[in-house]
Write a protein that holds these residues in place. Structure first.
Motif, mmCIF file in Angstrom:
data_model
loop_
_atom_site.group_PDB
_atom_site.id
_atom_site.type_symbol
_atom_site.label_atom_id
_atom_site.label_comp_id
_atom_site.label_asym_id
_atom_site.label_seq_id
_atom_site.Cartn_x
_atom_site.Cartn_y
_atom_site.Cartn_z
ATOM 1 N N THR A 65 -39.283 -3.761 -42.613
ATOM 2 C CA THR A 65 -40.292 -3.031 -41.835
ATOM 3 C C THR A 65 -41.383 -3.970 -41.339
ATOM 4 O O THR A 65 -41.840 -3.849 -40.205
ATOM 5 N N GLN A 66 -41.793 -4.923 -42.188
ATOM 6 C CA GLN A 66 -42.810 -5.892 -41.774
ATOM 7 C C GLN A 66 -42.268 -6.804 -40.675
ATOM 8 O O GLN A 66 -42.970 -7.146 -39.724
ATOM 9 N N ALA A 67 -40.996 -7.182 -40.782
ATOM 10 C CA ALA A 67 -40.393 -8.039 -39.756
ATOM 11 C C ALA A 67 -40.323 -7.314 -38.416
ATOM 12 O O ALA A 67 -40.594 -7.901 -37.360
ATOM 13 N N HIS A 68 -39.961 -6.018 -38.451
ATOM 14 C CA HIS A 68 -39.942 -5.227 -37.209
ATOM 15 C C HIS A 68 -41.350 -5.128 -36.625
ATOM 16 O O HIS A 68 -41.537 -5.289 -35.417
ATOM 17 N N GLN A 69 -42.321 -4.866 -37.482
ATOM 18 C CA GLN A 69 -43.701 -4.763 -37.000
ATOM 19 C C GLN A 69 -44.155 -6.090 -36.404
ATOM 20 O O GLN A 69 -44.780 -6.124 -35.338
ATOM 21 N N ASP A 70 -43.830 -7.187 -37.064
ATOM 22 C CA ASP A 70 -44.191 -8.510 -36.538
ATOM 23 C C ASP A 70 -43.509 -8.776 -35.206
ATOM 24 O O ASP A 70 -44.103 -9.370 -34.297
ATOM 25 N N PHE A 71 -42.270 -8.335 -35.069
ATOM 26 C CA PHE A 71 -41.539 -8.503 -33.807
ATOM 27 C C PHE A 71 -42.294 -7.811 -32.669
ATOM 28 O O PHE A 71 -42.520 -8.397 -31.605
ATOM 29 N N PHE A 72 -42.696 -6.558 -32.893
ATOM 30 C CA PHE A 72 -43.389 -5.808 -31.846
ATOM 31 C C PHE A 72 -44.793 -6.335 -31.605
ATOM 32 O O PHE A 72 -45.274 -6.355 -30.465
ATOM 33 N N GLU A 73 -45.468 -6.788 -32.651
ATOM 34 C CA GLU A 73 -46.799 -7.394 -32.481
ATOM 35 C C GLU A 73 -46.684 -8.689 -31.666
ATOM 36 O O GLU A 73 -47.541 -8.973 -30.841
ATOM 37 N N THR A 74 -45.619 -9.435 -31.900
ATOM 38 C CA THR A 74 -45.387 -10.669 -31.135
ATOM 39 C C THR A 74 -45.216 -10.350 -29.653
ATOM 40 O O THR A 74 -45.779 -11.028 -28.797
ATOM 41 N N GLN A 75 -44.449 -9.293 -29.373
ATOM 42 C CA GLN A 75 -44.298 -8.874 -27.973
ATOM 43 C C GLN A 75 -45.645 -8.511 -27.379
ATOM 44 O O GLN A 75 -45.953 -8.875 -26.245
ATOM 45 N N LYS A 76 -46.432 -7.770 -28.139
ATOM 46 C CA LYS A 76 -47.747 -7.337 -27.645
ATOM 47 C C LYS A 76 -48.645 -8.545 -27.394
ATOM 48 O O LYS A 76 -49.274 -8.644 -26.342
ATOM 49 N N ILE A 77 -48.675 -9.462 -28.321
ATOM 50 C CA ILE A 77 -49.583 -10.606 -28.204
ATOM 51 C C ILE A 77 -49.152 -11.536 -27.079
ATOM 52 O O ILE A 77 -49.933 -11.856 -26.197
ATOM 53 N N PHE A 78 -47.927 -11.966 -27.106
ATOM 54 C CA PHE A 78 -47.497 -12.963 -26.127
ATOM 55 C C PHE A 78 -47.108 -12.336 -24.798
ATOM 56 O O PHE A 78 -47.135 -13.004 -23.776
ATOM 57 N N GLY A 79 -46.783 -11.064 -24.803
ATOM 58 C CA GLY A 79 -46.563 -10.358 -23.553
ATOM 59 C C GLY A 79 -47.864 -10.187 -22.805
ATOM 60 O O GLY A 79 -47.950 -10.392 -21.610
ATOM 61 N N SER A 80 -48.931 -9.832 -23.520
ATOM 62 C CA SER A 80 -50.216 -9.625 -22.864
ATOM 63 C C SER A 80 -50.830 -10.947 -22.428
ATOM 64 O O SER A 80 -51.631 -10.994 -21.518
#
Length: 185
Positions: A65-80
């Protein structure tokens, strides 16, 4: 005294990366940022969430669950960071196609390399568009003029007297017939 904020950790990291006046990150946030950067590298390298999440679990010793959350946070951070998450994924897709082409060249598989080139051209056309295409912001709807213009149909116009006479004819009350009276007769 600690200051309360409604900003999430990813908001603070984005602010740190994007602005020059951002405050320094706490050691905990610096650790998260390093983890997110490594996950972003995995995403660029492997693309798929199904591949990246298990790798992140092993690399950082975290739960799924933490890895999935980190995956989506990474998208949010580096996507933005590049203004749109779409651009982040375009970069990932084009990177994957280039990696496939490099692998094909190493294996001396000219057919696969040519297919990768074809895929690259198609991806660039579909994802990045053509520089000659018009932006949707520049497209304006056509002005539509509605009205009655008999001169364009080359029909003789009625005089006002003829129009009034036609109006009276149409507005006359119609004779009411009582169906019951008709049946009785």
């Amino acid at each position: 005294m600690m200051e309360l904020s409604t900003k999430t950790d990813s908001d603070l990291i984005i602010e740190y990366l994007v602005t020059d006046q951002a405050a320094e990150l706490s050691p905990k946030l610096e650790e998260k940022l390093k983890r997110y950067q490594q996950i972003a590298d995995l995403i660029h390298q492997y693309g798929s969430r199904n591949k990246v999440v298990p790798m992140a679990m092993k690399m950082f010793g975290i739960k799924r669950t933490q890895a999935h959350q980190d995956f989506f946070e990474t998208q949010k951070i580096f996507g933005s960071r590049v203004n749109l998450n779409r651009e982040f994924w375009i970069d990932v897709v084009l990177g994957q196609i280039m990696k496939t082409k490099d692998m094909a060249i190493k294996r001396k598989d000219s057919r696969a390399a040519a297919q990768a080139d074809k895929n690259l051209v198609t991806a660039v056309e579909k994802l990045l568009g053509d520089k000659d295409t018009m932006s949707f912001d520049q497209i304006q709807p056509v002005n539509i003029l509605m009205g009655f213009f008999p001169e364009t149909t080359k029909v003789n116009q009625l005089s006002e007297q003829e129009i009034e006479q036609a109006y009276k004819q149409l507005s006359k009350t119609k004779r009411k017939i009582d169906i019951l009276d008709v049946e009785a007769s």
